[in-house]
Design a protein around this motif. Structure first.
Motif, PDB file in Angstrom:
ATOM      1  N   ARG A 293      -1.048 -30.069 -26.295  1.00 43.54           N
ATOM      2  CA  ARG A 293      -1.236 -31.291 -26.994  1.00 43.54           C
ATOM      3  C   ARG A 293      -2.636 -31.625 -27.177  1.00 43.54           C
ATOM      4  O   ARG A 293      -3.620 -31.172 -26.102  1.00 43.54           O
ATOM      5  CB  ARG A 293      -0.437 -32.542 -26.262  1.00 43.54           C
ATOM      6  CG  ARG A 293      -1.090 -33.158 -24.937  1.00 43.54           C
ATOM      7  CD  ARG A 293      -0.090 -33.912 -24.612  1.00 43.54           C
ATOM      8  NE  ARG A 293      -0.701 -34.572 -23.257  1.00 43.54           N
ATOM      9  CZ  ARG A 293      -1.506 -35.214 -23.016  1.00 43.54           C
ATOM     10  NH1 ARG A 293      -2.288 -35.620 -23.901  1.00 43.54           N
ATOM     11  NH2 ARG A 293      -1.910 -35.380 -21.758  1.00 43.54           N
ATOM     12  N   VAL A 294      -3.229 -32.315 -28.090  1.00 41.65           N
ATOM     13  CA  VAL A 294      -4.698 -32.955 -27.902  1.00 41.65           C
ATOM     14  C   VAL A 294      -4.574 -34.164 -27.481  1.00 41.65           C
ATOM     15  O   VAL A 294      -3.731 -34.933 -27.476  1.00 41.65           O
ATOM     16  CB  VAL A 294      -4.985 -33.003 -29.550  1.00 41.65           C
ATOM     17  CG1 VAL A 294      -6.402 -33.672 -29.647  1.00 41.65           C
ATOM     18  CG2 VAL A 294      -4.914 -31.593 -30.386  1.00 41.65           C
ATOM     19  N   ASP A 295      -5.688 -34.217 -26.481  1.00 44.28           N
ATOM     20  CA  ASP A 295      -5.936 -35.751 -25.799  1.00 44.28           C
ATOM     21  C   ASP A 295      -6.848 -36.331 -26.704  1.00 44.28           C
ATOM     22  O   ASP A 295      -8.108 -36.304 -26.540  1.00 44.28           O
ATOM     23  CB  ASP A 295      -6.515 -35.152 -24.389  1.00 44.28           C
ATOM     24  CG  ASP A 295      -6.809 -36.155 -23.510  1.00 44.28           C
ATOM     25  OD1 ASP A 295      -6.659 -37.428 -24.003  1.00 44.28           O
ATOM     26  OD2 ASP A 295      -7.200 -35.964 -22.505  1.00 44.28           O
ATOM     27  N   THR A 296      -6.170 -37.212 -27.406  1.00 46.43           N
ATOM     28  CA  THR A 296      -6.822 -37.921 -28.411  1.00 46.43           C
ATOM     29  C   THR A 296      -7.901 -39.147 -27.387  1.00 46.43           C
ATOM     30  O   THR A 296      -8.558 -39.823 -28.175  1.00 46.43           O
ATOM     31  CB  THR A 296      -5.791 -38.804 -29.356  1.00 46.43           C
ATOM     32  OG1 THR A 296      -4.866 -39.427 -28.538  1.00 46.43           O
ATOM     33  CG2 THR A 296      -5.234 -37.713 -30.151  1.00 46.43           C
ATOM     34  N   ASP A 297      -7.188 -39.437 -26.278  1.00 45.52           N
ATOM     35  CA  ASP A 297      -8.355 -40.539 -25.583  1.00 45.52           C
ATOM     36  C   ASP A 297      -9.373 -39.955 -25.075  1.00 45.52           C
ATOM     37  O   ASP A 297     -10.269 -40.617 -24.535  1.00 45.52           O
ATOM     38  CB  ASP A 297      -7.388 -40.710 -24.314  1.00 45.52           C
ATOM     39  CG  ASP A 297      -6.005 -41.542 -24.886  1.00 45.52           C
ATOM     40  OD1 ASP A 297      -5.999 -42.287 -25.936  1.00 45.52           O
ATOM     41  OD2 ASP A 297      -4.830 -41.450 -24.051  1.00 45.52           O
ATOM     42  N   ALA A 301     -12.310 -34.215 -27.373  1.00 47.94           N
ATOM     43  CA  ALA A 301     -10.961 -33.696 -28.266  1.00 47.94           C
ATOM     44  C   ALA A 301     -10.544 -32.463 -27.319  1.00 47.94           C
ATOM     45  O   ALA A 301     -10.449 -31.284 -27.785  1.00 47.94           O
ATOM     46  CB  ALA A 301     -11.478 -33.016 -29.502  1.00 47.94           C
ATOM     47  N   THR A 333      -9.069 -24.410 -33.071  1.00 51.18           N
ATOM     48  CA  THR A 333      -7.970 -25.317 -33.181  1.00 51.18           C
ATOM     49  C   THR A 333      -6.576 -24.374 -33.496  1.00 51.18           C
ATOM     50  O   THR A 333      -6.488 -23.605 -34.327  1.00 51.18           O
ATOM     51  CB  THR A 333      -8.149 -26.063 -34.304  1.00 51.18           C
ATOM     52  OG1 THR A 333      -9.773 -26.668 -34.268  1.00 51.18           O
ATOM     53  CG2 THR A 333      -7.145 -27.324 -34.589  1.00 51.18           C
TER      54      THR A 333
END
Length: 339
Positions: A293-297, A301, A333
């Motif tokens: 998953r991408v850590d959007t926090d 990135a 990506t």
């Protein structure tokens, strides 16, 4: 119990026998003191260069989390012998361990040659006839300047050589083979660069393949690698098993998600060990589950990945490990995330 009130030093290595090492170059501990009856403070110094622990193609730099894990392994071994009165010559049996190096990722620019302080807390000791048989260690890892790097917990059992030998032979039906007795030739070893390594000597995987049941590979360490086999062994050491899982994780993330090994670092590990991994039997690793998953926090990135890996011999599960990894900016990506 005598509480030692003195400063720790980094002037010399500890007794190599108390950390189960033959070569002084493989000893990273320098000192230890008893803080109280349950807690011990251990000093360590990381090497500026090492044939295994600094053999990385990583563009992130910083400290190898498995080097910190090895320091913790040495710390629990040293405390067991020096303070808990486990006799020299006893065999240590690792039942389980877990570790988190989340802080290490954010502090990856720390210099390699750094002094550590390991706060080793002991709990749940089990005695039989006055002899310690098992204990759980909880270790907090910091630099000597109080920068927190991570935590490790491990449950360790102890047994005499006589009991150990009888246990091993009864399960196998014969005496176990030593690494010094086995042929050194390896075939089908994966390319070092694909697992973030410079030296093929540090690659421990072969026969990589994709199957309907997941990505698989076999464990095939170099038996003459002094970092893996500093002294004769009759099984695959836990540290080698973890390295094999890390390498398979890097391959799986590259093949399945397009994430670069050079930008990926281990952030957490959990492992349960059910039996000894024999040296003379094929050891199969399987990625049973993989999520990313991408850590959007996080402004960088980051990609966060989690893999479940089964380690089997002759269709029997020898151990199970869960590994979490962080891939930083600069990675490819994942195709699944570009839609």
């Amino acid at each position: 119990m005598i509480v030692e009130q003195r400063p720790l030093t980094d002037h010399s290595s500890t007794d190599r026998r108390l950390v189960h090492r033959s070569a002084l170059s493989e000893v990273f501990l320098t000192d230890a003191v008893a803080e109280d009856a349950l807690t011990y403070i251990v000093a360590a110094q990381l090497p500026p260069s090492h044939a295994y622990f600094t053999d990385h193609l990583s563009r992130r730099g910083g400290i190898d989390p498995l080097l910190l894990l090895e320091c913790c392994r040495q710390a629990e071994t040293y405390v067991s012998h020096r303070y808990l009165d486990v006799p020299l010559g006893y065999n240590f049996i690792l039942a389980s361990w877990s570790m988190s190096f989340e802080n290490l990722h954010y502090r990856n620019r720390i210099e390699q040659c750094v002094s550590l302080r390991l706060s080793v807390h002991t709990e749940v000791p089990r005695y039989i006839a006055g002899q310690l048989r098992s204990v759980t260690f909880r270790i907090e890892i910091s630099t000597a300047t109080a920068v927190r790097l991570g935590t490790v917990a491990m449950k360790v059992k102890y047994t005499s050589k006589e009991v150990y030998r009888a246990l091993r032979e009864s399960r196998r039906g014969s005496a176990p083979k030593m690494n010094t007795e086995l042929p050194g030739a390896r075939h089908g070893v994966v390319e070092a660069v694909t697992v973030g390594r410079l030296s093929a000597q540090n690659v421990v995987l072969s026969d990589l393949r994709h199957t309907p049941n997941g990505i698989k590979a076999q464990v095939c360490p170099a038996f003459d690698n002094p970092s893996f086999f500093d002294h004769p062994q009759d099984h695959v050491p836990a540290m080698v098993t973890v390295e094999a899982v890390r390498q398979l994780a890097l391959l799986a993330l590259a093949d399945e998600c397009g994430l670069s090994a050079m930008h990926t670092q281990v952030s957490a590990i959990e492992g349960t060990f059910y039996d000894y991994i024999e040296l003379d039997t094929t050891t199969e690793l399987t990625v049973a589950e993989l999520t990313t998953r991408v850590d959007t926090d996080h402004p960088g990135a980051l990609f966060r990945s989690r893999l479940h890996v089964d380690v089997e011999q002759e269709s029997k599960t020898m151990c199970r490990l869960v590994m979490e990894l962080i891939t930083a900016r600069g990675s490819i990506t994942p195709a699944a995330m570009t839609a």
